[in-house]
Design an enzyme around this catalytic site. Structure first.
Site, short mmCIF file in Angstrom:
data_model
loop_
_atom_site.label_atom_id
_atom_site.label_comp_id
_atom_site.label_asym_id
_atom_site.label_seq_id
_atom_site.Cartn_x
_atom_site.Cartn_y
_atom_site.Cartn_z
CD GLU A 1 -5.74 0.78 2.65
OE1 GLU A 1 -5.49 -0.46 3.15
OE2 GLU A 1 -6.28 1.08 1.50
NE ARG B 1 -3.97 -1.74 0.50
CZ ARG B 1 -4.30 -3.11 0.42
NH1 ARG B 1 -2.98 -3.74 -0.27
NH2 ARG B 1 -5.16 -3.79 0.55
CB SER C 1 -8.48 -1.61 5.00
OG SER C 1 -8.80 -2.91 4.79
P1 FAD Z 1 -9.08 8.36 -4.25
O1 FAD Z 1 -9.54 7.80 -3.12
O2 FAD Z 1 -9.78 9.66 -5.07
O3 FAD Z 1 -7.45 8.80 -4.12
C1 FAD Z 1 -6.73 8.09 -3.37
C2 FAD Z 1 -5.18 8.76 -3.29
O4 FAD Z 1 -4.59 8.44 -4.44
C3 FAD Z 1 -5.01 10.35 -2.92
O5 FAD Z 1 -3.93 10.36 -2.17
C4 FAD Z 1 -5.10 10.91 -4.11
O6 FAD Z 1 -4.53 12.32 -3.96
C5 FAD Z 1 -4.20 9.84 -5.15
N1 FAD Z 1 -4.67 9.97 -6.47
C6 FAD Z 1 -5.92 9.73 -6.87
N2 FAD Z 1 -5.65 9.71 -8.39
C7 FAD Z 1 -4.55 10.21 -8.70
C8 FAD Z 1 -3.89 10.37 -9.75
N3 FAD Z 1 -4.58 10.32 -11.18
N4 FAD Z 1 -2.56 10.88 -9.94
C9 FAD Z 1 -2.03 10.91 -8.84
N5 FAD Z 1 -2.68 10.78 -7.43
C10 FAD Z 1 -3.88 10.30 -7.56
N6 FAD Z 1 -7.91 -0.82 -1.48
C11 FAD Z 1 -6.97 -2.07 -1.64
O7 FAD Z 1 -5.74 -2.09 -1.93
N7 FAD Z 1 -7.49 -3.28 -1.47
C12 FAD Z 1 -8.96 -3.47 -1.52
O8 FAD Z 1 -9.13 -4.81 -1.46
C13 FAD Z 1 -9.68 -2.23 -1.14
N8 FAD Z 1 -10.95 -2.61 -1.01
C14 FAD Z 1 -11.94 -1.36 -0.75
C15 FAD Z 1 -13.11 -1.72 -0.40
C16 FAD Z 1 -14.16 -0.71 -0.43
C17 FAD Z 1 -15.53 -1.09 -0.02
C18 FAD Z 1 -13.64 0.56 -0.49
C19 FAD Z 1 -14.58 1.80 -0.50
C20 FAD Z 1 -12.35 0.86 -0.68
C21 FAD Z 1 -11.32 -0.21 -0.85
N9 FAD Z 1 -10.12 0.15 -1.13
C22 FAD Z 1 -9.15 -1.07 -1.13
C23 FAD Z 1 -9.35 1.34 -1.22
C24 FAD Z 1 -9.74 2.10 -2.60
O9 FAD Z 1 -10.56 1.47 -3.27
C25 FAD Z 1 -8.45 2.09 -3.28
O10 FAD Z 1 -7.33 2.72 -2.56
C26 FAD Z 1 -8.25 2.76 -4.67
O11 FAD Z 1 -7.30 2.87 -5.63
C27 FAD Z 1 -8.66 4.36 -4.62
O12 FAD Z 1 -9.04 4.80 -5.71
P2 FAD Z 1 -9.83 6.10 -5.97
O13 FAD Z 1 -9.63 6.45 -7.42
O14 FAD Z 1 -10.99 6.41 -5.07
O15 FAD Z 1 -8.80 7.36 -5.27
N1 EPU Z 2 -10.16 -10.34 11.07
C1 EPU Z 2 -10.86 -10.37 12.53
N2 EPU Z 2 -11.96 -9.65 12.60
C2 EPU Z 2 -12.25 -8.86 11.62
C3 EPU Z 2 -11.49 -8.47 10.39
C4 EPU Z 2 -10.48 -9.70 10.10
O1 EPU Z 2 -10.44 -11.28 13.08
O2 EPU Z 2 -13.25 -8.22 12.21
C5 EPU Z 2 -9.18 -11.54 10.96
C6 EPU Z 2 -9.64 -12.48 9.83
O3 EPU Z 2 -10.65 -13.65 10.27
C7 EPU Z 2 -8.39 -13.14 9.07
C8 EPU Z 2 -7.54 -11.83 9.15
O4 EPU Z 2 -8.01 -10.92 10.13
O5 EPU Z 2 -7.80 -14.00 9.82
C9 EPU Z 2 -7.48 -11.15 7.74
O6 EPU Z 2 -8.77 -10.70 7.38
P1 EPU Z 2 -9.41 -10.48 5.78
O7 EPU Z 2 -8.92 -11.39 5.01
O8 EPU Z 2 -10.72 -10.16 5.85
O9 EPU Z 2 -8.39 -9.16 5.31
P2 EPU Z 2 -7.90 -8.00 5.98
O10 EPU Z 2 -6.55 -8.01 6.42
O11 EPU Z 2 -8.83 -7.37 7.23
C10 EPU Z 2 -6.89 -7.06 3.76
C11 EPU Z 2 -6.85 -5.88 3.04
C12 EPU Z 2 -8.24 -5.64 2.14
C13 EPU Z 2 -8.23 -6.85 1.27
C14 EPU Z 2 -8.39 -7.90 2.07
C15 EPU Z 2 -8.25 -9.20 0.98
C16 EPU Z 2 -5.41 -4.21 4.25
C17 EPU Z 2 -5.38 -3.12 5.10
N3 EPU Z 2 -6.47 -4.44 4.15
O12 EPU Z 2 -7.84 -7.06 4.73
O13 EPU Z 2 -8.15 -4.24 1.51
O14 EPU Z 2 -9.46 -6.54 0.39
O15 EPU Z 2 -7.20 -8.23 2.61
O16 EPU Z 2 -6.95 -9.34 0.23
O17 EPU Z 2 -4.28 -4.81 3.81
C18 EPU Z 2 -8.46 -2.16 1.42
O18 EPU Z 2 -7.13 -1.95 1.57
O19 EPU Z 2 -9.05 -1.02 1.59
C19 EPU Z 2 -9.01 -3.37 1.68
C20 EPU Z 2 -10.40 -3.79 1.89
#
Ligand code: FAD
Ligand code: EPU
Length: 341
Positions: A334, A166, A238
Site C-alpha cells: 500500500e 485503496r 498498513s
Molecule cells: P502522501 O503520503 O504524501 O502521498 C500519498 C500518495 O498520494 C503519493 O503517491 C503522492 O504522490 C500522492 N499525493 C499526495 N498528495 C497529492 C495531491 N495533492 N495530488 C496528487 N497526488 C497526491 N490509510 C487509510 O486509508 N486508512 C487508514 O486507516 C490509515 N491509517 C493510517 C495510520 C497511520 C498511523 C499512518 C501513518 C498512515 C495511515 N494510512 C491510512 C495511510 C495514509 O494516512 C493515507 O494514505 C493518507 O491519505 C496519506 O496522506 P498524505 O497526505 O500523507 O499523502
Molecule cells: N490481525 C491479526 N494480526 C495482526 C493484525 C490483524 O490477526 O497483527 C487480524 C485481526 O485480528 C482482524 C483482522 O486481521 O481479525 C483485521 O485487522 P484490523 O481490524 O486491525 O484491520 P486491518 O485489516 O489490519 C485495515 C486497514 C487499515 C484500517 C483498518 C480499520 C488495510 C490495508 N488496512 O487494517 O488501514 O485502519 O482496517 O478499518 O486495508 C492503512 O491503510 O494504512 C490502514 C491502517
C-alpha cells in the site's frame, strides 16, 4: 505563498522519519502559483516529479533526484447546501482529520469513521482512504487539480476517478501528473451510521448513545490502542493492502487455516486479512536494528529511530516472500516506495 528549496531534507516530511532529501522542492498555497512556477522554471519537464502531501504513505529508499511539488492549499468552504446535504470544497493541503473534526462539529455525517487517519485532503482522494467500514469515495463529488502534461486545470467527477479499494485513477494513469488542488465532498445532514465493523457498535454504545461525536471518539480510541503514533514511532500505517483473491483460493485456505479472517470483496472475490497472514509467519514484534514489525499490528512496519528506507524495504520483501511461501498469497504494497531501483 510559495516556497522553493534545493537539496531539501524530507525527514520531517515522511512519517517513517527516514533521512532523505529532494533535489528540488516546491510548495505553494494557491493554484495559480503552480502555473506561474512551471512557466518560469523551464527545467522541470526533464525531472522526475513527486507530488507530496504529509508523507504518511511513502517510504524513501533513496534521495529523490527530482522535483517535489507540495500543494499546501488551505480552506474549507460551503459550495452548496440543501435540506439533506452540504457540499464542501476543501483545499488539498487541509489536514484530513481537521476536516473530520469540522464535519462532526457541524453534525454533518459521512466521514466520521475515517477519524484520525493521518495525511492531507488531496491524498485522501488519491488513496481512497478507508477504515471501519467506510471509504471516502462515497462522499467525494469531484476532484479539482492541475494536469502537468496538458498544463490545464481539470475537474474529475467521482464516477471518473476509477475508485476501488485503496485505488484510483490518480494512483495509476495520473500518478505524479495530476496535482490535486481541492476536493468537493458531499456530507449528510441526516446520516445513516455505519457501525458493522468489528465491535464498533458495542464500543460506541458504551459512550452513551450513537451519534457522530461518539463514533469519532470510539474510532480514535480503537486506533490509538492498535496503531503506533508516527510522532513517537515512525510508520506509514498498513504497509501492504489486504489481498483480494479468488473465492476458490479463499475456500481452500479456509480448509487449511480455519481462523484466517476473510471478508466479501467486489466481483465475487474475497479479501484476506494481511495482518493475520504476516503474524502467522512469525513476524509480529520482530525487530532488526531499528526496522521492525509493530507488536500490536503485524501489517504496520516501523522505524524505531534510525532505520534506513532500504532496511525497511528489505524487511518488507522478506515478509512478502514468507507469506507467499506459507500461503501462496502475494502481498501488494500500500505504501508508495520512492527511489526503488
Ligand atoms: P502522501 O503520503 O504524501 O502521498 C500519498 C500518495 O498520494 C503519493 O503517491 C503522492 O504522490 C500522492 N499525493 C499526495 N498528495 C497529492 C495531491 N495533492 N495530488 C496528487 N497526488 C497526491 N490509510 C487509510 O486509508 N486508512 C487508514 O486507516 C490509515 N491509517 C493510517 C495510520 C497511520 C498511523 C499512518 C501513518 C498512515 C495511515 N494510512 C491510512 C495511510 C495514509 O494516512 C493515507 O494514505 C493518507 O491519505 C496519506 O496522506 P498524505 O497526505 O500523507 O499523502
Ligand atoms: N490481525 C491479526 N494480526 C495482526 C493484525 C490483524 O490477526 O497483527 C487480524 C485481526 O485480528 C482482524 C483482522 O486481521 O481479525 C483485521 O485487522 P484490523 O481490524 O486491525 O484491520 P486491518 O485489516 O489490519 C485495515 C486497514 C487499515 C484500517 C483498518 C480499520 C488495510 C490495508 N488496512 O487494517 O488501514 O485502519 O482496517 O478499518 O486495508 C492503512 O491503510 O494504512 C490502514 C491502517
Amino acid at each position: 505563498m510559495i516556497r522553493t528549496y534545493t537539496n531539501f531534507s524530507l525527514k520531517k516530511h515522511n512519517t517513517f522519519g527516514i533521512e532523505a532529501s529532494s533535489k528540488y522542492y516546491f510548495e505553494f498555497t494557491e493554484t495559480e502559483d503552480l502555473a506561474v512556477f512551471l512557466a518560469t522554471n523551464k527545467q522541470w519537464p526533464n525531472l522526475p516529479i513527486l507530488i507530496l502531501g504529509e508523507g504518511s504513505n511513502l517510504l524513501f529508499v533513496n534521495d529523490f533526484q527530482g522535483l517535489i511539488i507540495n500543494p499546501n492549499i488551505p480552506g474549507i468552504s460551503i459550495v452548496h447546501e440543501d435540506r439533506n446535504n452540504v457540499w464542501l470544497e476543501v483545499g488539498a493541503g487541509v489536514v484530513w482529520d481537521d476536516l473530520v473534526e469540522f464535519s462532526v462539529f457541524n453534525k454533518w455525517g459521512g466521514i466520521e469513521n475515517l477519524s484520525l487517519i493521518p495525511g492531507k485532503v488531496g491524498a485522501a482522494a488519491v488513496q481512497n482512504i478507508g477504515a471501519y467500514g467506510m471509504e471516502i469515495q462515497h462522499q467525494i463529488e469531484s476532484v479539482n487539480g492541475f494536469d502537468l502534461e496538458t498544463q490545464t486545470e481539470y475537474t474529475y467527477d467521482a464516477v471518473n476517478c476509477q475508485y476501488a479499494y485503496r485505488d484510483s485513477i490518480f494512483k495509476n494513469q495520473l500518478k505524479n501528473r495530476f496535482v490535486i488542488t481541492s476536493v468537493v465532498f458531499k456530507l449528510d445532514k441526516f446520516p445513516e451510521f455505519i457501525l458493522n465493523y468489528g465491535d464498533l457498535k458495542t464500543e460506541v454504545e458504551k459512550l452513551g448513545g450513537v451519534n457522530l461525536r461518539n463514533i469519532r471518539q470510539t474510532v480514535i480510541q480503537i486506533r490509538e490502542s492498535k496503531l503506533p503514533d508516527p510522532k513517537v514511532t515512525g510508520n506509514a500505517g498498513s504497509f501492504f493492502k489486504n489481498p483480494i483473491v479468488e473465492t476458490s483460493l479463499a475456500e481452500q485456505l479456509r480448509n487449511n487455516f480455519p481462523t484466517l479472517p476473510q471478508y466479501p470483496a467486489t466481483d465475487g472475490k474475497t479479501k484476506l486479512a494481511a495482518g493475520w497472514l504476516i503474524e502467522q509467519c512469525g513476524w509480529k514484534g520482530f525487530r532488526r536494528g531499528d526496522a521492525g514489525v509493530h507488536e500490536k499490528q503485524a501489517l504496520v512496519l516501523v522505524n524505531y529511530g534510525t532505520a534506513t528506507g532500504r532496511e525497511i524495504y528489505d524487511l518488507s520483501e522478506e515478509i512478502k516472500r514468507s507469506v507467499q511461501e506459507k500461503f501462496g498469497v502475494e502481498l501488494e504494497r500500500e505504501v508508495n516506495v520512492i527511489g526503488e531501483d
